[in-house]
Design a protein around this motif. Structure first.
Motif, PDB file in Angstrom:
ATOM      1  N   LEU A  80      43.174  27.789  60.510  1.00 51.81           N
ATOM      2  CA  LEU A  80      42.905  29.199  60.796  1.00 51.81           C
ATOM      3  C   LEU A  80      41.696  29.696  60.024  1.00 51.81           C
ATOM      4  O   LEU A  80      40.917  30.514  60.508  1.00 51.81           O
ATOM      5  CB  LEU A  80      44.141  30.029  60.442  1.00 51.81           C
ATOM      6  CG  LEU A  80      44.160  31.479  60.919  1.00 51.81           C
ATOM      7  CD1 LEU A  80      44.119  31.535  62.439  1.00 51.81           C
ATOM      8  CD2 LEU A  80      45.401  32.195  60.387  1.00 51.81           C
ATOM      9  N   ALA A  81      41.500  29.139  58.813  1.00 52.53           N
ATOM     10  CA  ALA A  81      40.403  29.620  57.961  1.00 52.53           C
ATOM     11  C   ALA A  81      39.055  29.036  58.370  1.00 52.53           C
ATOM     12  O   ALA A  81      38.052  29.754  58.445  1.00 52.53           O
ATOM     13  CB  ALA A  81      40.699  29.282  56.503  1.00 52.53           C
ATOM     14  N   ASP A  82      38.997  27.720  58.637  1.00 49.09           N
ATOM     15  CA  ASP A  82      37.671  27.114  58.885  1.00 49.09           C
ATOM     16  C   ASP A  82      37.423  26.785  60.355  1.00 49.09           C
ATOM     17  O   ASP A  82      36.313  26.396  60.733  1.00 49.09           O
ATOM     18  CB  ASP A  82      37.490  25.857  58.032  1.00 49.09           C
ATOM     19  CG  ASP A  82      38.529  24.789  58.321  1.00 49.09           C
ATOM     20  OD1 ASP A  82      39.090  24.748  59.430  1.00 49.09           O
ATOM     21  OD2 ASP A  82      38.804  23.962  57.402  1.00 49.09           O
ATOM     22  N   GLY A  83      38.408  26.883  61.185  1.00 49.56           N
ATOM     23  CA  GLY A  83      38.190  26.688  62.612  1.00 49.56           C
ATOM     24  C   GLY A  83      38.120  25.256  63.071  1.00 49.56           C
ATOM     25  O   GLY A  83      37.962  24.984  64.264  1.00 49.56           O
ATOM     26  N   ARG A  84      38.226  24.303  62.156  1.00 51.20           N
ATOM     27  CA  ARG A  84      38.169  22.897  62.562  1.00 51.20           C
ATOM     28  C   ARG A  84      39.558  22.429  62.981  1.00 51.20           C
ATOM     29  O   ARG A  84      40.515  22.507  62.198  1.00 51.20           O
ATOM     30  CB  ARG A  84      37.653  22.023  61.410  1.00 51.20           C
ATOM     31  CG  ARG A  84      36.162  22.210  61.160  1.00 51.20           C
ATOM     32  CD  ARG A  84      35.684  21.322  60.030  1.00 51.20           C
ATOM     33  NE  ARG A  84      36.312  21.685  58.750  1.00 51.20           N
ATOM     34  CZ  ARG A  84      36.028  21.076  57.599  1.00 51.20           C
ATOM     35  NH1 ARG A  84      35.129  20.088  57.563  1.00 51.20           N
ATOM     36  NH2 ARG A  84      36.638  21.457  56.488  1.00 51.20           N
ATOM     37  N   PRO A  85      39.690  21.902  64.205  1.00 52.67           N
ATOM     38  CA  PRO A  85      41.011  21.485  64.688  1.00 52.67           C
ATOM     39  C   PRO A  85      41.508  20.233  63.953  1.00 52.67           C
ATOM     40  O   PRO A  85      40.716  19.419  63.475  1.00 52.67           O
ATOM     41  CB  PRO A  85      40.780  21.201  66.178  1.00 52.67           C
ATOM     42  CG  PRO A  85      39.328  20.878  66.274  1.00 52.67           C
ATOM     43  CD  PRO A  85      38.640  21.709  65.226  1.00 52.67           C
ATOM     44  N   VAL A  86      42.789  20.110  63.854  1.00 53.26           N
ATOM     45  CA  VAL A  86      43.438  18.930  63.280  1.00 53.26           C
ATOM     46  C   VAL A  86      44.319  18.334  64.372  1.00 53.26           C
ATOM     47  O   VAL A  86      45.190  19.030  64.937  1.00 53.26           O
ATOM     48  CB  VAL A  86      44.289  19.287  62.049  1.00 53.26           C
ATOM     49  CG1 VAL A  86      45.087  18.072  61.574  1.00 53.26           C
ATOM     50  CG2 VAL A  86      43.401  19.811  60.941  1.00 53.26           C
ATOM     51  N   LEU A  87      44.100  17.066  64.672  1.00 58.51           N
ATOM     52  CA  LEU A  87      44.785  16.419  65.795  1.00 58.51           C
ATOM     53  C   LEU A  87      45.642  15.245  65.328  1.00 58.51           C
ATOM     54  O   LEU A  87      45.232  14.476  64.460  1.00 58.51           O
ATOM     55  CB  LEU A  87      43.760  15.928  66.822  1.00 58.51           C
ATOM     56  CG  LEU A  87      42.767  16.976  67.352  1.00 58.51           C
ATOM     57  CD1 LEU A  87      41.783  16.331  68.315  1.00 58.51           C
ATOM     58  CD2 LEU A  87      43.495  18.127  68.031  1.00 58.51           C
ATOM     59  N   ASP A  88      46.810  15.141  65.901  1.00 57.69           N
ATOM     60  CA  ASP A  88      47.704  13.983  65.770  1.00 57.69           C
ATOM     61  C   ASP A  88      48.069  13.663  64.313  1.00 57.69           C
ATOM     62  O   ASP A  88      47.928  12.543  63.850  1.00 57.69           O
ATOM     63  CB  ASP A  88      47.061  12.746  66.434  1.00 57.69           C
ATOM     64  CG  ASP A  88      48.075  11.636  66.649  1.00 57.69           C
ATOM     65  OD1 ASP A  88      49.283  11.929  66.744  1.00 57.69           O
ATOM     66  OD2 ASP A  88      47.661  10.447  66.691  1.00 57.69           O
ATOM     67  N   ILE A  89      48.505  14.668  63.590  1.00 54.37           N
ATOM     68  CA  ILE A  89      49.109  14.423  62.280  1.00 54.37           C
ATOM     69  C   ILE A  89      50.567  14.031  62.497  1.00 54.37           C
ATOM     70  O   ILE A  89      51.283  14.689  63.265  1.00 54.37           O
ATOM     71  CB  ILE A  89      49.019  15.674  61.388  1.00 54.37           C
ATOM     72  CG1 ILE A  89      47.584  15.894  60.926  1.00 54.37           C
ATOM     73  CG2 ILE A  89      49.923  15.540  60.171  1.00 54.37           C
ATOM     74  CD1 ILE A  89      47.439  17.066  59.989  1.00 54.37           C
TER      75      ILE A  89
END
Length: 514
Positions: free
Chosen positions: A14-23
């Protein structure tokens, strides 16, 4: 589930806008409270038309089934790797203790956190392993891995003999010839064994939570037990672990049984060979002798080396030494037959060539013919006349009365058992005080060393003065033979008596002294 860690990831996205996928997340739900489930989690920030964050899009996919397939495949690969490691690392020698330790080392930590190997005491002492366990079991601890951890120190040390009554789990596992597994170790589970030993309670306090015993079985014989413990690995032993342990133990049992059979045959061959060597050598007047026999080390099979001193008519003596090519009981038996033939034929005063052909015929009569090197010399102590004949044997050495040492130039010939051939006899005269040295190839052969260099070392040692023939034998064995001999060794030294020539005397003169 670790909700705090998930929320941290969400706040970062939410803060930096970089998505995180498949954790990958693992946890349990109220629907399946006893089973771990796995989710693939992805997080993407949602923005309005002006690019301002307004929330998150979260995708949670249950991949437990797919993950289990992957885990099963990884576990299968690990099991296969462990089986392959066991194939190459267990049984590298025929030493009983080393083989057991190799097995324990291979299985830690991939299968268990702690492993011990115990064999029936009769096997450890070289006796015949009995079939019954009516009076309980006596087991000798041969291996333990790893060393130096607290839970390992709780168990009996290596070499300790452990006694278990008939009702003990150890004895029952041996009698039933199948694995004994306690997946979850607790007070109730250890109560049957706690009646016989305090060790289970101590193990429980040390954190051991899963336990497995697998009998060592080879060729229908129970040899002992391998015991597996888990204390730091959280998972209990499963059926798959039991199957894997059974496969590994079966391989180790065959290697241990091979070591057992080898040691029994090795000891039998040594006893057989020693019984066939001359027990009391009485040379004729004017000849002094010393002799040694050194069997190969336990990791090498005993061979067929032998020697003899045979009184002949007229006061002469025959000096004989030979080496049956091969190892084990068969080589020792052929050696006994050959040495008895030499003693009988020598007393017939046969010509050397005829004696050698008779020995050739004796070897040809064997159902499984073997080769043998042989050197035969007859020595007259009065005149010093000496005749020497060789069949593929290392050349004898001579220490002259002046103290110099050299090899006697004898045509080597072919070993007995190769093919009918003519054997050449040389004639020489030994001066009073001379010493002739006969030996087998184990004295002069060494891995990685040229044979000419070893022969040069032999003559150098022979040229150094010693007070007695026994001291000469000891010097040769000390300087030329490694601590773990690859081959057995026979050594025969004979001295022709003579008048005193030195104050450092050996029945008249010092060996190697003028």
């Amino acid at each position: 589930m670790n909700a705090a860690a998930m929320e941290t990831v969400m706040r970062n996205v939410l803060a930096d806008g970089r998505p995180v996928l498949d954790i990958r997340r693992t946890g349990r739900t109220p629907a399946t409270p006893d089973q771990d489930r796995v989710w693939s989690c992805s997080y993407t920030r949602l923005e309005d038309a002006d690019g301002r964050p307004v929330g998150l899009a979260v995708s949670l996919i249950d991949i437990t089934a797919q993950q289990q397939v992957q885990l099963d495949a990884d576990a299968a690969r690990r099991r296969l790797a462990l089986v392959n490691a066991a194939t190459t690392r267990i049984g590298t020698s025929l030493d009983l203790e080393r083989t057991a330790q190799e097995f324990a080392d291979v299985t830690v930590p991939d299968l268990a956190d702690l492993v011990t190997v115990d064999v029936i005491e009769a096997l450890a002492t070289g006796d015949e392993v009995g079939a019954g366990l009516v009076a309980g079991a006596r087991l000798r601890r041969l291996a333990k891995a790893p060393a130096g951890i607290a839970v390992a120190d709780t168990l009996a040390p290596l070499g300790r003999t452990l006694t278990f009554p008939l009702a003990a789990p150890y004895t029952q596992a041996l009698a039933d010839r199948r694995a004994f597994v306690i997946p979850r170790l607790d007070e109730q589970a250890i109560s049957p064994a706690a009646r016989h030993s305090k060790a289970p309670a101590r193990l429980l306090k040390q954190g051991v939570h899963s336990f497995m015993m697998v009998p060592l079985l080879a060729r229908g014989t129970v040899l002992g037990l391998a015991t597996f413990y888990r204390c730091t690995t959280p998972e209990p032993f499963t059926d798959a672990d039991t199957d894997l342990a059974g496969e590994l133990v079966a391989r180790a049992a065959v290697c241990i049984d091979n070591a057992r059979h080898y040691h029994r045959e090795h000891d039998t061959a040594v006893i057989l060979q020693r019984s066939m060597l001359p027990q009391h050598i009485t040379p004729p007047a004017g000849i002094e002798v010393a002799h040694r026999y050194l069997p190969a080390s336990d990791v090498n099979e005993v061979g067929g080396d032998w020697y003899d001193v045979i009184p002949l008519t007229g006061g002469s003596a025959a000096l004989a030494i030979g080496d049956v090519m091969g190892h084990g009981i068969q080589a020792a038996a052929v050696m006994g037959r050959l040495s008895a033939s030499v003693r009988a034929l020598a007393r017939l005063d046969l010509d050397h060539d005829e004696l050698f052909h008779q020995l050739q015929a004796a070897l040809d009569d064997l159902a499984d013919p073997m080769l043998a090197t042989f050197l035969y010399s007859d020595l007259d102590p009065v005149t010093g006349d000496c005749r020497i004949t060789c069949a593929g044997h290392p050349p004898p050495a001579l220490i002259t009365a002046e103290g110099t040492a050299r090899l006697i130039d004898v045509p080597p010939g072919l070993p007995l058992g190769v093919a009918p051939t003519h054997f050449t006899t040389i004639h020489t005269t030994l001066a009073p005080g001379s010493v002739i040295v006969l030996y087998t190839d184990g004295l002069i052969e060494a891995r990685g060393t040229d044979i000419d260099d070893r022969l040069a070392e032999l003559t150098r040692l022979l040229a150094q003065p010693v007070p007695t023939l026994d001291a000469l034998c000891d010097r040769l064995l000390t300087h030329l033979v490694p601590a773990s001999a690859d081959d057995d060794i026979a050594l025969l030294v004979a001295r022709l008596a003579g008048p005193p020539t030195s104050t450092n005397t050996l029945t008249g003169s010092a060996v190697g002294s003028p």
